[in-house]
Design a protein around this motif. Structure first.
Motif, short mmCIF file in Angstrom:
data_model
loop_
_atom_site.label_atom_id
_atom_site.label_comp_id
_atom_site.label_asym_id
_atom_site.label_seq_id
_atom_site.Cartn_x
_atom_site.Cartn_y
_atom_site.Cartn_z
N GLY A 124 3.44 5.68 0.09
CA GLY A 124 2.56 4.75 -0.63
C GLY A 124 3.31 3.49 -1.02
N ASP A 125 4.53 3.64 -1.53
CA ASP A 125 5.34 2.47 -1.90
C ASP A 125 5.66 1.61 -0.68
OD1 ASP A 125 5.31 3.40 -4.49
OD2 ASP A 125 7.32 4.25 -4.42
N LEU A 126 6.03 2.27 0.42
CA LEU A 126 6.35 1.52 1.63
C LEU A 126 5.12 0.80 2.19
CD1 LEU A 126 8.74 4.00 3.45
CD2 LEU A 126 9.33 1.76 2.53
N LYS A 127 3.96 1.45 2.12
CA LYS A 127 2.72 0.81 2.60
C LYS A 127 2.45 -0.48 1.84
CE LYS A 127 -0.27 4.42 4.40
NZ LYS A 127 -1.54 5.13 4.23
N VAL A 128 2.59 -0.41 0.51
CA VAL A 128 2.33 -1.59 -0.30
C VAL A 128 3.26 -2.73 0.12
CG1 VAL A 128 2.56 -2.52 -2.65
CG2 VAL A 128 1.42 -0.33 -2.28
N LYS A 129 4.54 -2.45 0.26
CA LYS A 129 5.51 -3.48 0.62
C LYS A 129 5.27 -4.03 2.02
CE LYS A 129 9.06 -1.52 -2.36
NZ LYS A 129 10.28 -0.73 -2.42
N LEU A 130 5.01 -3.13 2.97
CA LEU A 130 4.84 -3.58 4.36
C LEU A 130 3.52 -4.32 4.56
CD1 LEU A 130 6.33 -0.49 6.19
CD2 LEU A 130 7.31 -2.79 6.08
N TYR A 131 2.44 -3.84 3.96
CA TYR A 131 1.17 -4.56 4.08
C TYR A 131 1.23 -5.91 3.36
CZ TYR A 131 -1.59 -0.93 6.39
OH TYR A 131 -2.10 -0.04 7.31
N ALA A 132 1.99 -5.98 2.27
CA ALA A 132 2.13 -7.26 1.56
C ALA A 132 2.78 -8.31 2.46
CB ALA A 132 2.95 -7.07 0.29
N LYS A 133 3.73 -7.89 3.26
CA LYS A 133 4.41 -8.85 4.11
C LYS A 133 3.67 -9.09 5.42
CE LYS A 133 8.59 -10.36 6.21
NZ LYS A 133 10.02 -10.34 6.23
N PHE A 134 3.19 -8.01 6.06
CA PHE A 134 2.64 -8.13 7.41
C PHE A 134 1.12 -8.18 7.47
CE2 PHE A 134 6.81 -6.12 8.01
CZ PHE A 134 7.38 -7.06 8.84
N GLY A 135 0.45 -7.80 6.41
CA GLY A 135 -1.02 -7.84 6.40
C GLY A 135 -1.62 -7.03 7.54
N ASN A 136 -2.53 -7.66 8.29
CA ASN A 136 -3.22 -6.98 9.39
C ASN A 136 -2.37 -6.88 10.65
OD1 ASN A 136 -5.50 -6.59 7.86
ND2 ASN A 136 -6.45 -8.50 8.51
N ASN A 137 -1.16 -7.42 10.62
CA ASN A 137 -0.30 -7.38 11.80
C ASN A 137 0.39 -6.02 11.96
OD1 ASN A 137 -0.90 -10.02 12.41
ND2 ASN A 137 0.82 -10.83 11.24
N ILE A 138 0.22 -5.14 11.01
CA ILE A 138 0.85 -3.82 11.08
C ILE A 138 -0.20 -2.76 10.75
CG2 ILE A 138 1.63 -3.81 8.67
CD1 ILE A 138 4.23 -2.48 9.69
N ASN A 139 -0.11 -1.63 11.45
CA ASN A 139 -1.04 -0.53 11.20
C ASN A 139 -0.23 0.68 10.79
OD1 ASN A 139 -3.09 1.30 11.09
ND2 ASN A 139 -3.39 1.44 13.30
N LEU A 140 -0.40 1.09 9.55
CA LEU A 140 0.35 2.22 9.02
C LEU A 140 -0.53 3.43 8.80
CD1 LEU A 140 2.48 0.25 6.40
CD2 LEU A 140 3.15 0.97 8.71
N GLU A 141 -1.75 3.38 9.25
CA GLU A 141 -2.68 4.49 9.05
C GLU A 141 -2.49 5.51 10.16
OE1 GLU A 141 -4.31 4.63 6.22
OE2 GLU A 141 -3.44 2.68 5.81
N ALA A 142 -2.63 6.79 9.83
CA ALA A 142 -2.49 7.87 10.80
C ALA A 142 -3.62 7.80 11.80
CB ALA A 142 -2.50 9.22 10.09
N ASP A 143 -3.28 8.06 13.06
CA ASP A 143 -4.28 8.08 14.13
C ASP A 143 -4.99 9.42 14.08
OD1 ASP A 143 -5.72 7.13 16.24
OD2 ASP A 143 -4.17 7.53 17.75
N GLU A 144 -6.28 9.45 13.91
CA GLU A 144 -7.05 10.68 13.71
C GLU A 144 -7.55 11.27 15.02
OE1 GLU A 144 -7.34 12.24 10.87
OE2 GLU A 144 -6.25 10.68 9.83
N SER A 145 -6.89 10.98 16.13
CA SER A 145 -7.36 11.53 17.40
C SER A 145 -6.68 12.80 17.79
CB SER A 145 -7.19 10.52 18.53
OG SER A 145 -5.92 9.94 18.51
#
Length: 145
Positions: A124-145
């Motif tokens: 959760g902490d890493l998601k906040v930091k990475l999304y803050a910097k990269f926004g929509n340019n990074i996908n950190l969500e698990a692939d549900e396939s």
């Protein structure tokens, strides 16, 4: 004129329009955070699989305990697997061994759940930091396939 197959038309129709991607420099520290996120995600998946296996073993022990209670003959010796051998014990001894095994498994599951919770906090902490910097340019969500 180029003819397209139905699959190609469907695939083209399902493509989402590309959004303008803002160039963001990836620093060494950013790459370390991304790698840490990936390692923790993999570890969490492994732990969840281990928890499921232990829960299945716990259910098997519970089923064995329930079946053992249905026996009427107290003098009957019950084989109990220890390692790779079966040792015959009285019904009472076997029931005690099953209870001890169940308690040990429940404790292991509790510890694994705690480790999963700690990893989820880190993720959760890493998601906040990475999304803050990269926004929509990074996908950190698990692939549900």
């Amino acid at each position: 004129i180029t003819l397209c197959t139905v699959e190609e038309v469907n695939m083209a129709a399902s493509l989402k329009p590309l959004k303008a991607v803002k160039d963001v420099d990836v620093t060494f520290e950013d790459q370390l955070k991304i790698n840490k996120f990936a390692r923790n995600t993999n570890r969490m998946t492994e732990l969840k699989d281990e928890i499921e296996a232990k829960k299945k073993s716990l259910q098997n022990l519970q089923d064995a305990s329930d079946d053992l209670m249905m026996f009427d003959d107290d003098s009957l010796l019950i084989p109990y697997q220890i390692g790779e051998v079966f040792i015959s014990h009285s019904q009472e001894e076997t029931q005690e061994m099953l209870e001890a095994s169940k308690e040990a498994l429940e404790q292991e599951i509790k510890e694994l759940d705690g480790r999963v919770s700690a990893i989820q906090q880190v993720l959760g902490d890493l998601k906040v930091k990475l999304y803050a910097k990269f926004g929509n340019n990074i996908n950190l969500e698990a692939d549900e396939s």
